[in-house]
Design an enzyme around this catalytic site. Structure first.
Site, PDB file in Angstrom:
ATOM      1  N   CYS A 120      46.106  30.165  40.998  1.00 41.17           N
ATOM      2  CA  CYS A 120      46.753  30.777  39.834  1.00 41.17           C
ATOM      3  C   CYS A 120      48.147  30.198  39.724  1.00 41.17           C
ATOM      4  O   CYS A 120      48.668  29.623  40.681  1.00 41.17           O
ATOM      5  CB  CYS A 120      46.812  32.292  39.970  1.00 41.17           C
ATOM      6  SG  CYS A 120      47.128  33.088  38.374  1.00 41.17           S
ATOM      7  N   CYS A 122      50.834  32.144  38.433  1.00 44.06           N
ATOM      8  CA  CYS A 122      51.866  33.188  38.243  1.00 44.06           C
ATOM      9  C   CYS A 122      52.885  33.264  39.374  1.00 44.06           C
ATOM     10  O   CYS A 122      54.032  33.642  39.140  1.00 44.06           O
ATOM     11  CB  CYS A 122      51.231  34.548  37.985  1.00 44.06           C
ATOM     12  SG  CYS A 122      50.227  35.182  39.334  1.00 44.06           S
ATOM     13  N   CYS A 130      50.328  33.537  34.148  1.00 45.00           N
ATOM     14  CA  CYS A 130      49.290  32.779  34.859  1.00 45.00           C
ATOM     15  C   CYS A 130      48.955  31.456  34.189  1.00 45.00           C
ATOM     16  O   CYS A 130      48.036  30.755  34.609  1.00 45.00           O
ATOM     17  CB  CYS A 130      48.036  33.635  35.004  1.00 45.00           C
ATOM     18  SG  CYS A 130      48.363  35.229  35.799  1.00 45.00           S
ATOM     19  N   LYS A 195      38.180  40.200  35.551  1.00 45.45           N
ATOM     20  CA  LYS A 195      39.461  40.659  36.107  1.00 45.45           C
ATOM     21  C   LYS A 195      40.183  41.458  35.030  1.00 45.45           C
ATOM     22  O   LYS A 195      40.489  40.931  33.961  1.00 45.45           O
ATOM     23  CB  LYS A 195      40.308  39.464  36.547  1.00 45.45           C
ATOM     24  CG  LYS A 195      41.676  39.864  37.076  1.00 45.45           C
ATOM     25  CD  LYS A 195      42.444  38.686  37.638  1.00 45.45           C
ATOM     26  CE  LYS A 195      43.838  39.108  38.094  1.00 45.45           C
ATOM     27  NZ  LYS A 195      44.597  37.984  38.644  1.00 45.45           N
ATOM     28  N   LYS A 248      37.234  42.769  39.572  1.00 44.54           N
ATOM     29  CA  LYS A 248      38.529  43.156  40.129  1.00 44.54           C
ATOM     30  C   LYS A 248      39.301  44.010  39.145  1.00 44.54           C
ATOM     31  O   LYS A 248      39.354  43.623  37.975  1.00 44.54           O
ATOM     32  CB  LYS A 248      39.314  41.884  40.437  1.00 44.54           C
ATOM     33  CG  LYS A 248      40.708  42.114  40.942  1.00 44.54           C
ATOM     34  CD  LYS A 248      41.450  40.822  41.023  1.00 44.54           C
ATOM     35  CE  LYS A 248      42.889  41.125  41.438  1.00 44.54           C
ATOM     36  NZ  LYS A 248      43.732  40.000  41.360  1.00 44.54           N
TER      37      LYS A 248
HETATM   38  C1  PBG Z   1      47.208  36.377  40.509  1.00 41.01           C
HETATM   39  C2  PBG Z   1      46.598  37.531  41.214  1.00 41.01           C
HETATM   40  C3  PBG Z   1      46.926  38.893  41.146  1.00 41.01           C
HETATM   41  C4  PBG Z   1      46.140  39.549  42.095  1.00 41.01           C
HETATM   42  C5  PBG Z   1      45.326  38.581  42.676  1.00 41.01           C
HETATM   43  N1  PBG Z   1      45.615  37.347  42.106  1.00 41.01           N
HETATM   44  C6  PBG Z   1      47.966  39.594  40.383  1.00 41.01           C
HETATM   45  C7  PBG Z   1      47.915  39.661  38.915  1.00 41.01           C
HETATM   46  O1  PBG Z   1      46.966  39.236  38.248  1.00 41.01           O
HETATM   47  O2  PBG Z   1      48.932  40.131  38.383  1.00 41.01           O
HETATM   48  C8  PBG Z   1      46.190  41.014  42.422  1.00 41.01           C
HETATM   49  C9  PBG Z   1      45.716  41.381  43.796  1.00 41.01           C
HETATM   50  C10 PBG Z   1      46.073  42.745  44.249  1.00 41.01           C
HETATM   51  O3  PBG Z   1      46.645  43.582  43.517  1.00 41.01           O
HETATM   52  O4  PBG Z   1      45.777  43.028  45.421  1.00 41.01           O
HETATM   53  N2  PBG Z   1      46.949  36.271  39.174  1.00 41.01           N
END
Ligand code: PBG
Length: 324
Positions: A120, A122, A130, A195, A248
């Site tokens: 990613c 971000c 992202c 997600k 997720k």
């Molecule tokens: C990156 C990413 C995130 C998480 C996993 N990969 C954060 C988001 O999308 O803001 C979250 C994982 C967690 O909360 O344990 N994009």
């Protein structure tokens, strides 16, 4: 069969009977441990919102991964905290980036451990989104090449599997092509397919220093209200070449895991995210719940819903509990 001919309690009367009819069994094999890696030596910065978790320099990362491996956890997923952030996330695909170095060291030290990388931008962009930002908008197509280059650099460093979490359309195909063109046809993709745009990521964003600096992620992550759309997202990733698909967060989306299980025959991963972990830890610290029991009940519910793999900050603790 109705009472009194049938008595549901008959098969619950002893632990031996309960064992015989138990439908879902957890194993350390089910877990993947997420880890945060930062540069330096001897660094172990506590993440205040995630008790028991740390930003780790590579030396300590190896120790923590070894502890998980010794408890029977087959894999870890890495998140990097780079030294510098910029608009094009150049540290994400730098040959000598923090994740790339961590992968090499982990593979040297614990060769059989499955080292998975979160792909990613971000954590590496100064704006915290992202993808690439053009005039305040997250530009899907301009982001794809950078995301694929990030995945390629992780795989070239020796990552066993890459896991794109950005939610840009078309990224799985772009990554598959990039890996294949570079002779990495054997590297699987675990796609964060469904997600959701979730407030349960709060503690993670503190841990990974990846909160968006303006706006939010609603233009790319899914609306929590939608389940049918999850099937479309997952189907798209399957057609683009995903080897494992992910839902997720896990707990608030058990129905989505269950639906996806009915529609798709690939392995399903579920991410028991930071907020889910922190709520349990916090309530346990307050003495309001039995933290260990709630941990196990949570994990079994995710598996019962249909997940084959659970990414969880409880991985090492749960594996140790299962070994006892
Ligand atoms: C990156 C990413 C995130 C998480 C996993 N990969 C954060 C988001 O999308 O803001 C979250 C994982 C967690 O909360 O344990 N994009």
């Amino acid at each position: 069969m109705l009472f009194p001919d049938y008595r549901a309690r008959r098969m619950r009367q002893s632990e031996t009977f309960r064992r015989m009819v138990r439908e879902t069994v957890l194993s350390p094999d089910d877990f993947i441990l997420p880890l945060f890696v930062i540069s330096g030596k001897g660094v172990k910065n506590p993440i205040s919102s995630m008790p028991g978790h740390f930003q780790l320099s590579i030396d300590n990362l190896v120790k923590t991964a070894k502890e998980a491996w010794d408890a029977g956890v087959p894999g870890v997923i890495l998140f990097g905290i780079p030294e510098k952030k910029d608009p094009l996330a150049t540290s994400a695909y730098a040959k000598n980036g923090i994740v790339q170095r961590a992968v090499k060291e982990l593979k040297n030290r614990i060769p059989d451990l499955a080292v998975i990388t979160d792909v990613c931008l971000c954590e590496y962009t100064d704006h915290g989104h992202c993808g690439v930002v053009e005039k305040g908008i997250i530009d899907n197509d301009a982001s794809l090449d950078l995301i694929a280059r990030t995945a390629l650099s992780h795989a070239q460093a020796g990552a066993d599997m890459v896991a794109p979490s950005d939610m840009m359309d078309g990224r799985v195909a772009e990554i598959r092509d990039m890996l294949d063109e570079n002779g990495l046809t054997h590297v699987p993709i675990m796609a964060y397919s469904a997600k959701y745009c979730s407030a349960f990521y709060g503690p993670f964003r503190q841990a990974a220093q990846s909160a968006p600096q303006f706006g939010d992620r609603r233009t790319y992550q899914m609306d929590p209200a939608n389940a049918q759309e999850a099937i479309r997202e997952v189907t798209m990733d399957v057609e683009e070449g995903a080897d494992i698909i992910m839902v997720k967060p896990a707990l608030p989306y058990l129905d989505v895991i269950c639906r996806v299980r009915q529609e798709i025959d690939l392995p399903i991963a579920a991410y028991n995210v930071s907020g889910e972990f922190s709520m349990i830890r916090a309530a346990a610290q307050m003495g309001w719940i039995d933290g260990d029991k709630v941990m196990m009940e949570t994990l079994i519910s995710i598996k019962r819903a249909g997940a084959d793999i659970i990414l969880t900050y409880f991985a090492t603790d749960a594996a140790k509990a299962l070994n006892r």
